[in-house]
Scaffold this motif. Structure first.
Motif, PDB file in Angstrom:
ATOM      1  N   LEU A   7      42.651  31.056  19.903  1.00  0.00           N
ATOM      2  CA  LEU A   7      41.949  32.269  19.495  1.00  0.00           C
ATOM      3  C   LEU A   7      40.527  32.295  20.042  1.00  0.00           C
ATOM      4  CD1 LEU A   7      43.162  32.596  15.795  1.00  0.00           C
ATOM      5  CD2 LEU A   7      43.894  33.939  17.776  1.00  0.00           C
ATOM      6  N   ASP A   8      39.878  31.135  20.078  1.00  0.00           N
ATOM      7  CA  ASP A   8      38.525  31.076  20.648  1.00  0.00           C
ATOM      8  C   ASP A   8      38.530  31.499  22.116  1.00  0.00           C
ATOM      9  OD1 ASP A   8      37.507  30.206  18.249  1.00  0.00           O
ATOM     10  OD2 ASP A   8      37.504  28.074  18.802  1.00  0.00           O
ATOM     11  N   ARG A   9      39.561  31.089  22.839  1.00  0.00           N
ATOM     12  CA  ARG A   9      39.654  31.437  24.263  1.00  0.00           C
ATOM     13  C   ARG A   9      39.902  32.939  24.438  1.00  0.00           C
ATOM     14  NH1 ARG A   9      41.387  27.680  28.121  1.00  0.00           N
ATOM     15  NH2 ARG A   9      43.160  29.008  28.664  1.00  0.00           N
ATOM     16  N   SER A 200      48.409  23.445  24.061  1.00  0.00           N
ATOM     17  CA  SER A 200      47.140  22.714  24.141  1.00  0.00           C
ATOM     18  C   SER A 200      46.440  23.128  25.422  1.00  0.00           C
ATOM     19  CB  SER A 200      47.366  21.196  24.133  1.00  0.00           C
ATOM     20  OG  SER A 200      48.011  20.781  25.326  1.00  0.00           O
ATOM     21  N   THR A 201      45.136  22.936  25.467  1.00  0.00           N
ATOM     22  CA  THR A 201      44.408  23.244  26.704  1.00  0.00           C
ATOM     23  C   THR A 201      44.816  22.284  27.814  1.00  0.00           C
ATOM     24  OG1 THR A 201      42.563  21.877  25.922  1.00  0.00           O
ATOM     25  CG2 THR A 201      42.435  24.256  25.515  1.00  0.00           C
ATOM     26  N   GLU A 202      45.217  21.069  27.429  1.00  0.00           N
ATOM     27  CA  GLU A 202      45.690  20.116  28.441  1.00  0.00           C
ATOM     28  C   GLU A 202      46.966  20.635  29.096  1.00  0.00           C
ATOM     29  OE1 GLU A 202      43.006  18.186  25.701  1.00  0.00           O
ATOM     30  OE2 GLU A 202      44.888  19.253  25.323  1.00  0.00           O
ATOM     31  N   ASN A 203      47.848  21.227  28.290  1.00  0.00           N
ATOM     32  CA  ASN A 203      49.088  21.770  28.857  1.00  0.00           C
ATOM     33  C   ASN A 203      48.801  22.991  29.732  1.00  0.00           C
ATOM     34  OD1 ASN A 203      51.956  21.824  29.153  1.00  0.00           O
ATOM     35  ND2 ASN A 203      52.026  23.548  27.729  1.00  0.00           N
ATOM     36  N   VAL A 204      47.816  23.788  29.362  1.00  0.00           N
ATOM     37  CA  VAL A 204      47.419  24.913  30.204  1.00  0.00           C
ATOM     38  C   VAL A 204      47.023  24.420  31.591  1.00  0.00           C
ATOM     39  CG1 VAL A 204      45.658  26.695  30.550  1.00  0.00           C
ATOM     40  CG2 VAL A 204      46.753  26.436  28.314  1.00  0.00           C
ATOM     41  N   TYR A 273      38.987  34.434  34.162  1.00  0.00           N
ATOM     42  CA  TYR A 273      39.080  33.063  34.684  1.00  0.00           C
ATOM     43  C   TYR A 273      37.705  32.417  34.751  1.00  0.00           C
ATOM     44  CZ  TYR A 273      40.330  29.376  38.085  1.00  0.00           C
ATOM     45  OH  TYR A 273      40.520  28.181  38.730  1.00  0.00           O
ATOM     46  N   LYS A 274      36.742  33.157  35.235  1.00  0.00           N
ATOM     47  CA  LYS A 274      35.394  32.605  35.370  1.00  0.00           C
ATOM     48  C   LYS A 274      34.802  32.256  34.008  1.00  0.00           C
ATOM     49  CE  LYS A 274      31.114  33.302  37.979  1.00  0.00           C
ATOM     50  NZ  LYS A 274      30.254  32.642  36.987  1.00  0.00           N
ATOM     51  N   LYS A 275      35.023  33.107  33.019  1.00  0.00           N
ATOM     52  CA  LYS A 275      34.489  32.840  31.678  1.00  0.00           C
ATOM     53  C   LYS A 275      35.088  31.566  31.084  1.00  0.00           C
ATOM     54  CE  LYS A 275      33.457  37.641  30.421  1.00  0.00           C
ATOM     55  NZ  LYS A 275      33.855  38.791  29.556  1.00  0.00           N
ATOM     56  N   ILE A 276      36.393  31.407  31.281  1.00  0.00           N
ATOM     57  CA  ILE A 276      37.035  30.195  30.757  1.00  0.00           C
ATOM     58  C   ILE A 276      36.539  28.968  31.506  1.00  0.00           C
ATOM     59  CG2 ILE A 276      39.239  28.973  30.590  1.00  0.00           C
ATOM     60  CD1 ILE A 276      38.927  31.046  28.439  1.00  0.00           C
ATOM     61  N   ASP A 278      33.700  28.551  33.096  1.00  0.00           N
ATOM     62  CA  ASP A 278      32.304  28.281  32.759  1.00  0.00           C
ATOM     63  C   ASP A 278      32.149  27.631  31.387  1.00  0.00           C
ATOM     64  OD1 ASP A 278      31.491  29.289  35.159  1.00  0.00           O
ATOM     65  OD2 ASP A 278      30.896  31.254  34.383  1.00  0.00           O
ATOM     66  N   SER A 279      33.157  27.839  30.534  1.00  0.00           N
ATOM     67  CA  SER A 279      33.076  27.283  29.176  1.00  0.00           C
ATOM     68  C   SER A 279      33.630  25.869  29.082  1.00  0.00           C
ATOM     69  CB  SER A 279      33.841  28.181  28.202  1.00  0.00           C
ATOM     70  OG  SER A 279      35.240  28.096  28.431  1.00  0.00           O
ATOM     71  N   THR A 280      34.185  25.357  30.174  1.00  0.00           N
ATOM     72  CA  THR A 280      34.794  24.023  30.166  1.00  0.00           C
ATOM     73  C   THR A 280      33.996  23.073  31.037  1.00  0.00           C
ATOM     74  OG1 THR A 280      36.205  24.360  32.103  1.00  0.00           O
ATOM     75  CG2 THR A 280      37.048  25.149  29.977  1.00  0.00           C
ATOM     76  N   ASN A 281      34.405  21.820  30.989  1.00  0.00           N
ATOM     77  CA  ASN A 281      33.781  20.789  31.833  1.00  0.00           C
ATOM     78  C   ASN A 281      34.677  20.412  32.997  1.00  0.00           C
ATOM     79  OD1 ASN A 281      31.423  20.486  30.224  1.00  0.00           O
ATOM     80  ND2 ASN A 281      32.626  19.299  28.737  1.00  0.00           N
TER      81      ASN A 281
END
Length: 481
Positions: A7-9, A200-204, A273-276, A278-281
């Motif tokens: 939901l945050d994403r 999970s974000t790892e699975n993404v 895509y860019k927003k996601i 930019d929010s990750t490492n």
């Protein structure tokens, strides 16, 4: 319960008002759809046989697709078992519609199970050309093969291989390729509640990397000027706009086709895509975005892709991109001969005896090939598949036994009344009993009979005395009373 991180994403990429609409869509019962199998029926030919009184309303983006009311049960019908229609989530019908398959083309469905898109593709090919339907998972591949059979498809080969294995067999071979890529499945959370437990974000990230590999394989198997349709059933930008963005950067000889969008469909948005990113490492993704000076160009290009959001149309989450190969200098495919070369023609005497007694017409091109005791009509143009794991080699005609030929269920589902010399049409209620394995009294001469329900082929029966013996496959028998 939707995962909080998911939901945050979503909140990150949608406006506040749209995010609220998105959440509200999960409180609305999902829409159900079915697609008529054009090899057998369309709405106009079916409506007078609509014994279950299913209420239909058309789906805009596919001319043979319809919504039906949630309290209808078309899957509990002899028509379903006869392959008259395929039950499919409405949004999932869009990708194959954009592939625009035509008779005579060579087409690959690279990630094909359970078969919705393959059967949709085949329905517009009219038994002409070649369809290779591939699935890497062996259990899902079996389901795929069963659905190909149920829909009466004659020109499909079902393979069970990793995509990179197929590139060695089919370089520059296919006119069109469907890539319904394995994904994180976010768009199916309403349909499959268990899917949230696997998210999970790892699975993404794993899925997005896998998609890069699959798309690269598809590009190697595409003929000059060919089309790839890429789709997912997820909202994750890394697997949607991101996958296409990365593909275009690796393959300058491809472009996105600007196709018609129907009411409720949205433009793809590279900013998601860019927003996601930019929010990750994730440094790999960040390098992908930040190293390019022409981001604005790709942003405009990605608007040609399609987002299907559940709060904007009557369907679940999907993404579609139509890609076209623009390099006419790549090597053209080899055309493979399909002349009939049966080494032991006497082995087929029993088949020809059955054919002459039962079949009046089999209007198909191809070659007869015997694999152990199984006889197939293999589509024209197929290269050697030695070493390839195969579940279906074309139209399965039947089994050559010691002193007789046993016709296959697949052959029955392909045939129609005008192709056979002997048939018996049974009532809708009789058909339910036939599917459960019951015999029925009948006064006919000896031989094999195509059993139909209101004109739709259902299976084989064989006369013995005054009883029509039931040859509906035991593994498919079910009680739908």
């Amino acid at each position: 319960m939707l995962p909080n991180l998911f939901l945050d994403r979503i909140k990150l990429i949608l406006s506040a008002a749209e995010y609220n609409d998105f959440l509200a869509s999960y409180e609305i019962e999902r829409k159900h759809g079915l697609r008529f199998n054009l090899l057998k029926a369309n709405y106009d030919t079916f409506k007078d046989k609509n014994i279950d009184n299913i209420q239909f309303s058309p789906i805009d983006w596919v001319n043979n697709g319809y919504f039906y009311e949630n309290d209808n049960r078309p899957g509990k019908s002899p028509y379903h078992e006869a392959g008259v229609y395929y039950i499919q989530e409405p949004s999932a019908m869009a990708p194959a519609a954009y592939l625009d398959a035509k008779p005579g083309e060579y087409i690959l469905d690279l990630c094909a199970a359970p078969g919705g898109k393959s059967t949709q593709i085949a329905s517009t090919m009219n038994h002409q050309g070649l369809l290779v339907s591939n699935e890497i998972n062996s259990k899902r591949c079996k389901i795929l093969s069963e659905n190909i059979e149920r829909m009466g498809i004659s020109n499909a080969v079902v393979t069970n291989e990793p995509p990179d294995n197929l590139t060695k067999i089919f370089p520059g071979f296919f006119d069109k390729i469907m890539v319904d890529a394995p994904c994180s499945g976010e768009g199916m959370f309403k349909k499959n509640l268990n899917a949230t437990d696997e998210w999970s974000t790892e699975n993404v990230e794993i899925c997005s990397q896998r998609q890069d590999m699959i798309l690269d394989c598809a590009s190697k198997m595409l003929a000059p000027g060919g089309r790839i349709v890429f789709s997912t059933c997820t909202f994750a930008p890394e697997e949607n706009e991101g996958s296409i963005y990365r593909f275009l950067k690796r393959h300058s000889d491809f472009k996105i086709v600007d196709v018609v969008k129907y009411n409720g469909m949205s433009d793809g948005n590279l900013d998601y895509y860019k927003k996601i990113v930019d929010s990750t490492n994730n440094s790999d993704f960040k390098d992908t975005i930040n190293s390019e000076l022409d981001y604005d160009f790709y942003k405009e290009e990605l608007k040609k892709t399609i987002r299907l959001w559940p709060h904007l149309l009557k369907g679940e989450g999907h993404f579609v991109a139509v890609l076209e190969q623009t390099n006419n200098k790549i090597e053209k495919r080899n055309i493979f001969s399909s002349k009939n070369k049966n080494k032991k023609p006497k082995e087929l005497d029993l088949y020809y005896e059955f054919f002459n007694d039962t079949i009046s017409e089999l209007p198909l091109d191809g070659k007869l090939e015997l694999f152990k005791d199984q006889l197939y009509l293999v589509p024209n143009g197929l290269p050697s598949l030695s070493g390839v794991r195969l579940l279906r080699r074309g139209l399965h005609l039947g089994t050559l036994l010691k002193n007789r030929f046993e016709p296959s269920h697949a052959l029955a589902l392909y045939l129609s009344n005008d192709m056979v010399k002997k048939s018996v049409d049974i009532s809708y209620d009789q058909a339910k009993k036939f599917i459960a394995g019951e015999t029925f009294p009948c006064s006919k001469e000896k031989g094999w009979y195509l059993i139909t329900v209101n004109g739709y082929s259902l299976g084989w029966g064989k006369m013995a005395g005054k009883v029509m013996k039931n040859h509906y496959p035991k593994g498919l028998r079910k009680n739908i009373l």
